[in-house]
Design a protein around this motif. Structure first.
Motif, PDB file in Angstrom:
ATOM      1  N   GLY A   1      16.752  -6.276  -8.187  1.00 36.70           N
ATOM      2  CA  GLY A   1      16.613  -4.831  -8.266  1.00 36.70           C
ATOM      3  C   GLY A   1      15.549  -4.335  -7.313  1.00 36.70           C
ATOM      4  O   GLY A   1      15.132  -5.054  -6.397  1.00 36.70           O
ATOM      5  N   SER A   2      15.094  -3.098  -7.516  1.00 38.47           N
ATOM      6  CA  SER A   2      14.089  -2.532  -6.621  1.00 38.47           C
ATOM      7  C   SER A   2      13.190  -1.578  -7.395  1.00 38.47           C
ATOM      8  O   SER A   2      13.526  -1.118  -8.493  1.00 38.47           O
ATOM      9  N   THR A   3      12.038  -1.276  -6.807  1.00 43.19           N
ATOM     10  CA  THR A   3      11.109  -0.319  -7.369  1.00 43.19           C
ATOM     11  C   THR A   3      10.310   0.297  -6.233  1.00 43.19           C
ATOM     12  O   THR A   3      10.273  -0.250  -5.120  1.00 43.19           O
ATOM     13  N   VAL A   4       9.705   1.440  -6.470  1.00 45.21           N
ATOM     14  CA  VAL A   4       8.917   2.144  -5.457  1.00 45.21           C
ATOM     15  C   VAL A   4       7.489   2.269  -5.968  1.00 45.21           C
ATOM     16  O   VAL A   4       7.251   2.775  -7.064  1.00 45.21           O
ATOM     17  N   LEU A   5       6.529   1.814  -5.149  1.00 41.24           N
ATOM     18  CA  LEU A   5       5.127   1.779  -5.543  1.00 41.24           C
ATOM     19  C   LEU A   5       4.250   2.263  -4.405  1.00 41.24           C
ATOM     20  O   LEU A   5       4.645   2.229  -3.232  1.00 41.24           O
ATOM     21  N   ALA A   6       3.030   2.660  -4.757  1.00 40.56           N
ATOM     22  CA  ALA A   6       2.041   2.994  -3.739  1.00 40.56           C
ATOM     23  C   ALA A   6       1.515   1.718  -3.091  1.00 40.56           C
ATOM     24  O   ALA A   6       1.350   0.692  -3.751  1.00 40.56           O
ATOM     25  N   ALA A   7       1.241   1.794  -1.799  1.00 38.07           N
ATOM     26  CA  ALA A   7       0.735   0.635  -1.061  1.00 38.07           C
ATOM     27  C   ALA A   7      -0.778   0.546  -1.159  1.00 38.07           C
ATOM     28  O   ALA A   7      -1.479   1.555  -1.024  1.00 38.07           O
ATOM     29  N   ARG A   8      -1.262  -0.649  -1.396  1.00 39.93           N
ATOM     30  CA  ARG A   8      -2.687  -0.932  -1.301  1.00 39.93           C
ATOM     31  C   ARG A   8      -2.860  -1.960  -0.189  1.00 39.93           C
ATOM     32  O   ARG A   8      -2.324  -3.077  -0.281  1.00 39.93           O
ATOM     33  N   ILE A   9      -3.572  -1.587   0.868  1.00 39.74           N
ATOM     34  CA  ILE A   9      -3.751  -2.472   2.011  1.00 39.74           C
ATOM     35  C   ILE A   9      -5.013  -3.297   1.785  1.00 39.74           C
ATOM     36  O   ILE A   9      -6.111  -2.748   1.663  1.00 39.74           O
ATOM     37  N   LEU A  10      -4.853  -4.598   1.728  1.00 37.72           N
ATOM     38  CA  LEU A  10      -5.984  -5.486   1.508  1.00 37.72           C
ATOM     39  C   LEU A  10      -6.780  -5.674   2.797  1.00 37.72           C
ATOM     40  O   LEU A  10      -6.318  -5.334   3.889  1.00 37.72           O
ATOM     41  N   GLU A  11      -7.954  -6.239   2.658  1.00 36.94           N
ATOM     42  CA  GLU A  11      -8.729  -6.604   3.833  1.00 36.94           C
ATOM     43  C   GLU A  11      -8.173  -7.887   4.429  1.00 36.94           C
ATOM     44  O   GLU A  11      -7.472  -8.655   3.770  1.00 36.94           O
ATOM     45  N   ALA A  12      -8.474  -8.124   5.677  1.00 38.54           N
ATOM     46  CA  ALA A  12      -8.018  -9.338   6.346  1.00 38.54           C
ATOM     47  C   ALA A  12      -8.493 -10.568   5.585  1.00 38.54           C
ATOM     48  O   ALA A  12      -9.607 -10.597   5.053  1.00 38.54           O
ATOM     49  N   GLU A  13      -7.625 -11.557   5.483  1.00 40.50           N
ATOM     50  CA  GLU A  13      -7.917 -12.839   4.836  1.00 40.50           C
ATOM     51  C   GLU A  13      -7.919 -12.772   3.306  1.00 40.50           C
ATOM     52  O   GLU A  13      -8.191 -13.787   2.657  1.00 40.50           O
ATOM     53  N   GLN A  14      -7.617 -11.625   2.721  1.00 39.37           N
ATOM     54  CA  GLN A  14      -7.543 -11.577   1.262  1.00 39.37           C
ATOM     55  C   GLN A  14      -6.270 -12.216   0.727  1.00 39.37           C
ATOM     56  O   GLN A  14      -6.229 -12.636  -0.430  1.00 39.37           O
ATOM     57  N   THR A  15      -5.259 -12.285   1.551  1.00 42.50           N
ATOM     58  CA  THR A  15      -4.022 -12.938   1.152  1.00 42.50           C
ATOM     59  C   THR A  15      -3.381 -13.528   2.401  1.00 42.50           C
ATOM     60  O   THR A  15      -3.768 -13.199   3.535  1.00 42.50           O
ATOM     61  N   LEU A  16      -2.415 -14.399   2.213  1.00 36.25           N
ATOM     62  CA  LEU A  16      -1.696 -14.965   3.343  1.00 36.25           C
ATOM     63  C   LEU A  16      -0.716 -13.927   3.889  1.00 36.25           C
ATOM     64  O   LEU A  16      -0.119 -13.156   3.129  1.00 36.25           O
TER      65      LEU A  16
END
Length: 686
Positions: A628-643
């Motif tokens: 399925g699908s959903t629509v959410l607000a984007a949260r942009i992480l800092e560099a290196e917080q995730t792969l």
């Protein structure tokens, strides 16, 4: 009317159940109302510490949206208030009618986290078997039991809290205890002050990883390959516990032969980890033997090879010599209390427990019916249909995968009864909704296996017309004709006294010691004098029990779904379930001061991925999977917080923000039946 406290003013010591850590608390009462909740310094579990959720029990108890009256669905789809007597009488009559028409096994009980596990879980387990149905369901189909099964298979026990305090090396696999298990942090910090090294294995940067000496960030789902690589290094170094392996284990030769293929170079390619980091992790473990702790978080369960991944990590602990050792993985001794369940007296195996044929290990070792299979049975699949369901403190329409299918299944039942604190998404579908008692309105025993400690929670608040968990199941059992035999105790106090009778610990002793008592001193290396609780009586690197059921005997590594089913249509990888300190699964989002901190669901993105897609912080993003699908607000992480390529959505939000609109219910671990929740291929669109 929110009731009154059991004393006019003063302090009542008890146990918090806002999460499953069960910290000791002191509840301050003024003018028959709860004024404040603080930590109990004398309690060994928390030593006075409390997370934000503990004091918020006051907010829950007096919440303006709390359910206080029974509700019945009317013909228009809304609810009308009815009396408790009317509700219980009608529910009993309708359950009896379903049993007469379809058989008792067409009825199931589903217990949730909101009312607590342990003793509270045992009442519906007892009820359904007394009724004649083997079908007990719970959120344990998604949490904890996969790890329990894995460690049971390897060493005969699972200690939910290893000996962090005396460890020299602590390895957290996919866990973030500052948010999920706050009580771990005191012992961890004490060990760190004495020089213990900390390793965190997680693709994301987390609170615990920022405290670590070494942070490994593998491709999700490849932890099993890393565990085998670390085992290979330990075996080749010759520093593994040779005495333990030779005298107290089986299957080592087969495991050693399998491990040879997991060279550092090969494991680096499988996991995406630099070879020098794998080597450093192995060195830290080698240098700490045998005082090594491996703690596995729930995220590793949510893979289609979760049990074998955790089995491999358990095998690593055995090689390290950590089994039942100080600073390792102690083997808890039980209190010896009586059991409330009826599995010996009324096993009901001939009634075909839902999911037992598909996941026999799950049912044999934990007596848990699989909830994904149960949803299928509600929709007409399986050996027989489920027609009626009683849910206590659970919200599976939110927390189970593929929630649209769960909602369809629940809406089609002949009878759905929900006991809850609030009108959840699941409760909104019910025919009857009954108000449930919070932990502040009941009394029960609490066992802390790692300390071999038992304490008693106390009733603080009384609300007219709100039944505690035992009283509800007792009332229903008596109305259906089997209460006199199976629910003969009048009160919770009588239940607690009966449970304790064979233990040597009296109810009076627990009342006099609100912090609890140690029921047995902690002893180590008990396997030298008695068999481990495995089929062989030894530590099992290889399981003949699994082999006879058609599974691999060794905890073999399996490449994760997203790697062997690569799709250009779904190029990103979704992780669900990272915690927020103030929330627990689908709970506490209705507490205003918590909601101000985390007001809405978000999809967390690596900045490079966001830039490539032209997505800015706060923009609406459509996240889609095969489900399925959903629509959410984007949260942009800092560099290196995730792969790069990973996105994260915290679970538990209602409506369109629910990540389980995207998660799979048909891709499961073959041993435990746990669904794939943390490595889901998805597509992102502005």
């Amino acid at each position: 009317m929110y009731g009154q406290t059991v004393i006019d003013s003063g302090t009542i010591p008890t146990v918090c159940r806002q999460c499953d850590m069960r910290c000791g608390i002191e509840v301050s009462v003024k003018d028959r109302r709860i004024a404040h909740i603080a930590g109990m310094k004398a309690h060994p579990q928390n030593g006075g510490r409390l997370c934000p959720k503990g004091p918020a029990a006051v907010d829950t108890a007096y919440h303006p949206e709390r359910l206080l009256r029974p509700l019945k669905k009317n013909g228009g789809g809304s609810f009308d208030e009815i009396s408790l007597e009317e509700a219980m009488a009608e529910i009993a009559d309708r359950l009896a009618a379903v049993a007469d028409k379809h058989g008792a096994r067409s009825i199931a009980a589903w217990h949730g986290e909101a009312l607590g596990f342990a003793q509270q879980e045992m009442y519906p387990r007892r009820f359904v078997h007394a009724l004649g149905s083997p079908n007990f369901l719970s959120v344990n189909s998604l949490c904890y039991v996969s790890r329990y099964i894995a460690y049971r298979l390897v060493q005969g026990y699972w200690n939910p809290c290893p000996d962090f305090r005396n460890a020299r090396c602590i390895v957290f696999w996919g866990a973030n205890p500052p948010l999920s298990h706050v009580t771990f942090m005191g012992p961890v910090e004490e060990a760190r002050r004495r020089g213990a090294r900390l390793v965190v294995i997680d693709p994301r940067s987390t609170e615990i990883s920022r405290k670590a000496d070494l942070h490994l960030r593998p491709v999700p789902g490849t932890d099993g390959a890393l565990a085998w690589g670390l085992m290979r290094r330990l075996i080749e170094s010759g520093r593994y516990d040779r005495e333990f392996v030779s005298r107290y284990s089986v299957g080592f030769e087969d495991a050693a032969a399998y491990a040879r293929a997991f060279t550092i170079e090969k494991v680096s390619g499988m996991t995406g980890l630099p070879a020098d980091q794998i080597e450093e992790c192995g060195r830290l473990i080698n240098d700490s033997l045998p005082q090594t702790v491996n703690y596995v978080g729930v995220s590793l369960e949510h893979q289609e090879n979760g049990v074998n991944t955790v089995r491999a990590i358990a095998c690593l602990g055995g090689l390290a010599g950590a089994v039942d050792r100080l600073g390792g993985d102690p083997w808890p001794e039980p209190l010896g209390e009586r059991s409330l369940t009826l599995y010996d007296e009324l096993p009901l195996l001939d009634e075909q427990p839902i999911g037992a044929a598909d996941y026999p290990v799950l049912y044999e070792l934990y007596k848990e019916c699989n909830t994904m299979k149960a949803v299928g049975a509600m929709l007409g699949g399986g050996p027989y249909p489920l027609r009626a369901l009683v849910v206590s403190g659970g919200n599976p329409v939110n927390t189970n995968p593929n929630t649209s299918r769960v909602a369809e299944a629940f809406a089609g039942l002949e009878l759905l009864v929900v006991r809850e604190l609030f009108l959840t998404e699941t409760a909104a579908l019910a025919d009857y909704v009954l108000p449930a008692a919070s932990f502040l309105e009941r009394s029960e025993l609490h066992l802390y296996a790692h300390y071999q400690w038992v304490s008693l929670s106390r009733r603080v608040l009384q609300i007219p017309g709100v039944l505690d968990e035992y009283s509800f199941w007792r009332d229903l059992a008596h109305r259906l004709g089997f209460g006199a035999r199976y629910f003969a105790w009048q009160t919770e106090e009588q239940v607690n006294r009966w449970l304790l009778e064979p233990t040597g610990v009296s109810l009076e002793a627990l009342e006099q010691h609100p912090e609890g008592v140690q029921y047995k001193p902690v002893r180590h290396e008990k396997h030298r004098n008695r068999p481990l609780a495995t089929p062989s009586g030894k530590f099992e690197f290889s399981s003949q029990y699994l082999k006879t059921l058609g599974y691999p005997a060794l905890p073999v590594y399996q490449e994760p779904y997203h790697l062997h089913n690569r799709s250009a249509e779904f190029p990103y990888l979704l992780i669900s379930g990272a915690r927020k300190r103030e929330y627990l699964h689908s709970r506490y989002r209705n507490i205003p001061r918590f909601r101000r901190l985390h007001p809405h669901p978000e999809v967390e993105l690596d900045p490079a991925d966001a830039a490539a897609l032209g997505i800015r912080a706060g923009e609406r993003v459509r996240v889609s999977s095969e489900i399925g699908s959903t629509v959410l607000a984007a949260r942009i992480l800092e560099a290196e917080q995730t792969l790069p390529g990973l996105v994260q959505i915290t679970h538990g939000w209602e409506g369109d923000g629910n990540v389980n609109r995207l998660t799979f219910d048909g891709i499961t671990d073959p041993i435990s039946g746990f669904p794939l929740l943390t490595s889901v291929p998805v597509r992102l669109q502005r």
